[in-house]
Write a protein that holds these residues in place. Structure first.
Motif, mmCIF file in Angstrom:
data_model
loop_
_atom_site.group_PDB
_atom_site.id
_atom_site.type_symbol
_atom_site.label_atom_id
_atom_site.label_comp_id
_atom_site.label_asym_id
_atom_site.label_seq_id
_atom_site.Cartn_x
_atom_site.Cartn_y
_atom_site.Cartn_z
ATOM 1 N N GLU A 185 12.118 -6.749 3.439
ATOM 2 C CA GLU A 185 12.755 -5.457 3.713
ATOM 3 C C GLU A 185 11.733 -4.329 3.702
ATOM 4 O OE1 GLU A 185 15.742 -4.761 4.712
ATOM 5 O OE2 GLU A 185 16.375 -6.856 4.663
ATOM 6 N N LEU A 186 10.786 -4.372 2.747
ATOM 7 C CA LEU A 186 9.736 -3.365 2.729
ATOM 8 C C LEU A 186 8.891 -3.441 3.995
ATOM 9 C CD1 LEU A 186 8.571 -3.580 -1.000
ATOM 10 C CD2 LEU A 186 9.694 -1.639 0.079
ATOM 11 N N ASP A 187 8.606 -4.660 4.459
ATOM 12 C CA ASP A 187 7.833 -4.808 5.691
ATOM 13 C C ASP A 187 8.565 -4.213 6.877
ATOM 14 O OD1 ASP A 187 5.852 -6.049 4.291
ATOM 15 O OD2 ASP A 187 6.396 -8.087 4.895
ATOM 16 N N GLU A 188 9.881 -4.399 6.917
ATOM 17 C CA GLU A 188 10.663 -3.869 8.034
ATOM 18 C C GLU A 188 10.684 -2.334 7.999
ATOM 19 O OE1 GLU A 188 12.029 -5.281 10.583
ATOM 20 O OE2 GLU A 188 11.588 -7.359 10.035
ATOM 21 N N LEU A 189 10.773 -1.773 6.792
ATOM 22 C CA LEU A 189 10.869 -0.314 6.673
ATOM 23 C C LEU A 189 9.504 0.369 6.680
ATOM 24 C CD1 LEU A 189 13.612 -0.124 3.907
ATOM 25 C CD2 LEU A 189 13.868 0.723 6.239
ATOM 26 N N VAL A 190 8.536 -0.266 6.058
ATOM 27 C CA VAL A 190 7.239 0.360 5.828
ATOM 28 C C VAL A 190 6.155 -0.211 6.740
ATOM 29 C CG1 VAL A 190 5.411 0.706 4.127
ATOM 30 C CG2 VAL A 190 7.806 0.952 3.464
ATOM 31 N N GLY A 191 6.171 -1.521 6.902
ATOM 32 C CA GLY A 191 5.119 -2.193 7.642
ATOM 33 C C GLY A 191 4.533 -3.287 6.768
ATOM 34 N N PRO A 248 0.833 -1.215 0.000
ATOM 35 C CA PRO A 248 0.000 0.000 0.000
ATOM 36 C C PRO A 248 0.860 1.254 0.000
ATOM 37 C CG PRO A 248 -0.779 -1.581 1.635
ATOM 38 C CD PRO A 248 0.552 -2.083 1.162
ATOM 39 N N LEU A 249 0.567 2.160 -0.906
ATOM 40 C CA LEU A 249 1.351 3.384 -0.998
ATOM 41 C C LEU A 249 1.204 4.229 0.262
ATOM 42 C CD1 LEU A 249 3.117 5.331 -2.636
ATOM 43 C CD2 LEU A 249 1.018 6.251 -3.653
ATOM 44 N N ALA A 250 0.018 4.254 0.850
ATOM 45 C CA ALA A 250 -0.208 5.079 2.045
ATOM 46 C C ALA A 250 0.725 4.669 3.174
ATOM 47 C CB ALA A 250 -1.664 4.969 2.494
ATOM 48 N N ASP A 251 1.000 3.366 3.304
ATOM 49 C CA ASP A 251 1.916 2.906 4.346
ATOM 50 C C ASP A 251 3.327 3.422 4.104
ATOM 51 O OD1 ASP A 251 -0.231 1.589 5.376
ATOM 52 O OD2 ASP A 251 0.458 -0.443 4.877
ATOM 53 N N ALA A 252 3.754 3.407 2.815
ATOM 54 C CA ALA A 252 5.092 3.892 2.489
ATOM 55 C C ALA A 252 5.195 5.397 2.726
ATOM 56 C CB ALA A 252 5.432 3.556 1.036
ATOM 57 N N VAL A 253 4.161 6.138 2.352
ATOM 58 C CA VAL A 253 4.172 7.587 2.571
ATOM 59 C C VAL A 253 4.214 7.897 4.065
ATOM 60 C CG1 VAL A 253 2.826 9.699 2.303
ATOM 61 C CG2 VAL A 253 3.016 8.092 0.387
ATOM 62 N N ALA A 254 3.405 7.177 4.858
ATOM 63 C CA ALA A 254 3.395 7.406 6.306
ATOM 64 C C ALA A 254 4.746 7.080 6.920
ATOM 65 C CB ALA A 254 2.298 6.566 6.956
ATOM 66 N N THR A 280 -1.301 2.086 -4.742
ATOM 67 C CA THR A 280 -0.438 0.917 -4.624
ATOM 68 C C THR A 280 0.984 1.263 -5.063
ATOM 69 O OG1 THR A 280 -2.248 -0.644 -5.006
ATOM 70 C CG2 THR A 280 -0.022 -1.449 -5.420
ATOM 71 N N LEU A 281 1.952 0.842 -4.272
ATOM 72 C CA LEU A 281 3.356 0.954 -4.643
ATOM 73 C C LEU A 281 3.782 -0.383 -5.229
ATOM 74 C CD1 LEU A 281 6.073 2.533 -4.560
ATOM 75 C CD2 LEU A 281 6.450 1.484 -2.308
ATOM 76 N N GLY A 282 4.063 -0.408 -6.516
ATOM 77 C CA GLY A 282 4.433 -1.654 -7.187
ATOM 78 C C GLY A 282 5.880 -1.637 -7.634
ATOM 79 N N GLY A 325 11.378 10.782 8.068
ATOM 80 C CA GLY A 325 12.000 11.946 7.456
ATOM 81 C C GLY A 325 12.701 11.644 6.139
ATOM 82 N N VAL A 326 12.159 10.698 5.360
ATOM 83 C CA VAL A 326 12.750 10.323 4.072
ATOM 84 C C VAL A 326 11.644 10.280 3.025
ATOM 85 C CG1 VAL A 326 14.558 8.968 5.202
ATOM 86 C CG2 VAL A 326 12.453 7.834 4.465
ATOM 87 N N THR A 327 12.028 10.069 1.779
ATOM 88 C CA THR A 327 11.047 9.949 0.700
ATOM 89 C C THR A 327 10.719 8.480 0.452
ATOM 90 O OG1 THR A 327 12.686 9.767 -1.081
ATOM 91 C CG2 THR A 327 12.042 11.998 -0.381
ATOM 92 N N VAL A 328 9.631 8.260 -0.286
ATOM 93 C CA VAL A 328 9.278 6.894 -0.681
ATOM 94 C C VAL A 328 10.394 6.284 -1.524
ATOM 95 C CG1 VAL A 328 7.669 5.496 -2.044
ATOM 96 C CG2 VAL A 328 6.795 7.292 -0.516
ATOM 97 N N ASN A 329 10.997 7.093 -2.390
ATOM 98 C CA ASN A 329 12.094 6.582 -3.211
ATOM 99 C C ASN A 329 13.282 6.162 -2.356
ATOM 100 O OD1 ASN A 329 13.073 6.060 -5.931
ATOM 101 N ND2 ASN A 329 14.548 7.696 -5.549
ATOM 102 N N ASP A 330 13.560 6.900 -1.277
ATOM 103 C CA ASP A 330 14.634 6.506 -0.362
ATOM 104 C C ASP A 330 14.340 5.138 0.244
ATOM 105 O OD1 ASP A 330 15.858 8.962 -0.805
ATOM 106 O OD2 ASP A 330 14.965 9.881 0.971
#
Length: 448
Positions: A439-445, A244-250, A414-416, A256-261
Motif C-alpha cells: 500500500e505504501l508503494d502504491e501511494l508513495v512509490g 524513504p521519508l523524502a518519497d513520502a513527502v514528495a 527514513t519513515l519507519g 495535496g495531503v500530509t505524510v500522516n494522511d
C-alpha cells in the motif's frame, strides 16, 4: 540523602510535584496483563566496540539532564490528591542491563523487554544494551512507563540520552522526604479551589473533546467487529516496515495531503486486505489517532498531553477516495482545539476505575479497531558515545482488545512503521506487513 546542620528542620517545597490528570488516567488504565510501556530501539553503528563503563557513564550523565529519570512516583492515601514525584536514591546500575542477541532474535528480545513490568519503587524506566548484532552494531533499548512520557516528550528523552539536547530544567519540586497527610490534603484542596477559576474554560474544552469523540448528545458509534479485536495478553511481537521519508513527502506534496494522511490510508488498506484474506469484509475501520496538546517538548517537560480522535475510514471505496476521506478528516481536526478529548476520556476512565470495571471495558471496548501513533523525529541522525545512531524504532504497548497497533516515526530521512501485534490474536504478522508495504508503494512509490 539530605544532610544539614543538626537540629535544623528542612523546609519543604511550596509546591508538590503531582502527576497531571492525563497522567493519572494513564496510571489507572494500567490494569491489563501487559504493562502500559513505551519503548524505543536505537541501533548504534559500531556500538559493539564500546566498553560497558562508557555506556554506563554516558547514560548516567544523560539522566542528569532529565530530572524525571531520577525520580520515582509516590502513591498517596485516599483523599490526598494525585500521586507525586520524589527524588530517588538514584543508581544507574539498577537501570541498565547488558545482553547478547543476534539479528534473527533482536525484535523478539525487544518485544519481551517492552512487555516487562517496571519496578514501582524506583524511576519508571530501564535501558538494555544489546550486542552481538552483525557488522559491530549494538542496540540501545529504552523502556519507560507511559506515565513518564508520551510520544513527543519521549522523543525529547531519547535526544537527551544521546547527548543531543542541552541541559533540561527540573520539572518540579520533588524531594526525598514524604509529605504528611495533612500537607497532601491541604495541597489537594488548594488545587481544587484554584480549579474553580478555570471551570468555564475546562467545560468548553470538555465539550470540544466530546465532539472529537462523537459524544455530543449522541451515543458513540460502534466500530466493526474483527478478528483483530479480542482481549490481549502479556506478549507482543514486532515487525518493521521502512520507506524513504523524502518519497513520502514528495507524494504528499503531489497529492495535496500530509505524510500522516498517507500512513493512515495505507494502514487502513493493509488491515482491510489482511482481513479479506481470512474472509472478513468490514465496510470501514476505526483508527484511534492521537493529537498532541503541545507543539514542542523538552527533557524538562514530560508527562502526557495527548488526546485521541477516532477516524472512521471507509473500506468499500477505492484507494484514492479513501486517501481523500482521511485528508478531509485530518484537515478538519487540525482546525479544532488540540488534545481536547483528553479531558472527557480521563473523567470517564477514572470513573470506570473507581467502579472497578475499567479493565472489563478496556478488554471489550467496541469503539476502535486499532491505534496509529505518528511522531516527527529529527532530520539528522543522533550519535551515542561518538557513534552514529542509524535507526530509531518506536514501540508502544497498548492494553485491551486491540491485537494490532502501528507506531510511526520519521528519523534521519527514513519513515519507519512498527507493527505491534499480540501473537495470540495475530498469529502471523508477515501478511499484514506485506500488505502495508504494498500500500505504501502504491501511494508513495517503491523503495528505491
Amino acid at each position: 540523602m539530605h544532610t544539614g546542620t543538626p537540629g535544623q528542620r528542612r523546609v519543604a517545597p511550596t509546591r508538590i510535584d503531582r502527576i497531571s490528570p492525563n497522567d493519572l488516567t494513564t496510571l489507572v488504565s494500567d490494569r491489563g496483563p501487559a504493562p502500559m510501556n513505551i519503548a524505543a530501539v536505537l541501533v548504534v553503528d559500531g556500538g559493539a566496540t564500546l566498553r560497558r563503563d562508557e555506556v554506563l557513564r554516558a547514560l548516567e550523565t544523560a539522566t542528569a539532564q532529565v530530572p524525571r529519570l531520577r525520580q520515582r512516583l509516590r502513591p498517596v492515601p485516599l483523599g490526598c490528591g494525585r500521586p507525586y514525584w520524589v527524588d530517588d536514591d538514584f543508581d544507574i546500575h539498577r537501570h541498565v542491563d547488558f545482553r547478547q542477541v543476534d539479528d534473527d532474535h533482536l525484535w523478539t528480545e525487544v518485544a519481551d523487554l517492552a512487555c516487562h513490568r517496571l519496578q514501582s519503587d524506583r524511576p519508571l524506566w530501564r535501558a538494555v544494551w544489546l550486542t552481538g548484532l552483525d557488522r559491530d552494531r549494538a542496540a540501545l533499548v529504552v523502556v519507560a512507563h507511559h506515565v513518564l512520557a508520551d510520544g513527543l516528550s519521549g522523543l525529547a528523552v531519547l535526544a537527551a540520552l544521546t547527548g543531543t539536547t542541552a541541559t533540561g530544567q527540573p520539572t518540579g519540586a520533588a524531594h526525598h522526604t514524604a509529605y504528611t497527610r495533612r500537607a497532601l490534603v491541604a495541597d489537594a484542596w488548594r488545587s481544587r479551589v484554584h480549579g474553580l477559576g478555570t471551570l468555564a474554560t475546562r467545560a468548553r474544552a470538555a465539550a470540544a473533546g466530546a465532539r472529537d469523540l462523537g459524544l455530543d448528545g449522541r451515543l458513540p458509534r460502534r466500530c466493526p467487529r474483527t478478528s483483530f479485536n479480542r482481549p490481549t495478553g502479556p506478549r507482543r511481537r514486532l515487525t518493521v516496515v521502512e520507506r524513504p521519508l523524502a518519497d513520502a513527502v514528495a507524494a504528499g506534496h503531489r497529492l495535496g495531503v500530509t505524510v500522516n494522511d498517507l500512513v493512515l490510508a495505507a494502514v487502513s488498506s493493509a488491515v482491510a486486505a489482511t482481513l479479506r484474506d481470512s474472509g472478513e469484509t468490514p465496510d470501514c475501520i476505526v483508527i484511534s489517532v492521537p493529537f498532541s496538546g503541545r507543539s514542542w517538548a523538552g527533557s524538562g517537560r514530560l508527562g502526557n498531553e495527548t488526546g485521541v480522535v477516532p477516524f472512521r475510514i471507509p473500506l468499500d471505496v477505492g484507494r484514492d477516495a479513501r486517501l481523500r476521506t482521511v485528508a478531509r478528516m485530518s484537515q478538519a481536526q487540525r482546525a479544532r482545539p488540540r488534545a481536547a478529548s483528553a479531558a472527557p476520556l480521563g473523567v470517564g476512565f477514572r470513573a470506570l476505575a473507581r467502579l472497578g470495571v475499567l479493565q472489563w471495558f478496556v478488554d471489550h471496548q467496541p469503539l476502535v479497531n486499532t491505534f496509529v501513533t505518528n511522531v516527527r523525529g529529527p532530520a539528522h541522525p543522533w550519535r551515542f558515545c561518538g557513534r552514529p545512531v542509524t535507526s530509531v524504532v518506536p514501540i508502544a504497548v497498548t492494553p485491551g482488545n486491540v491485537g494490532v497497533t502501528f507506531d510511526v516515526l520519521s528519523y534521519a530521512g527514513t519513515l519507519g512503521i512498527t507493527i505491534v501485534t499480540d501473537p495470540d490474536v495475530v498469529a502471523d504478522a508477515d501478511p499484514l506487513a506485506r500488505h502495508l508495504a504494498q500500500e505504501l508503494d502504491e501511494l508513495v512509490g517503491p523503495l528505491g
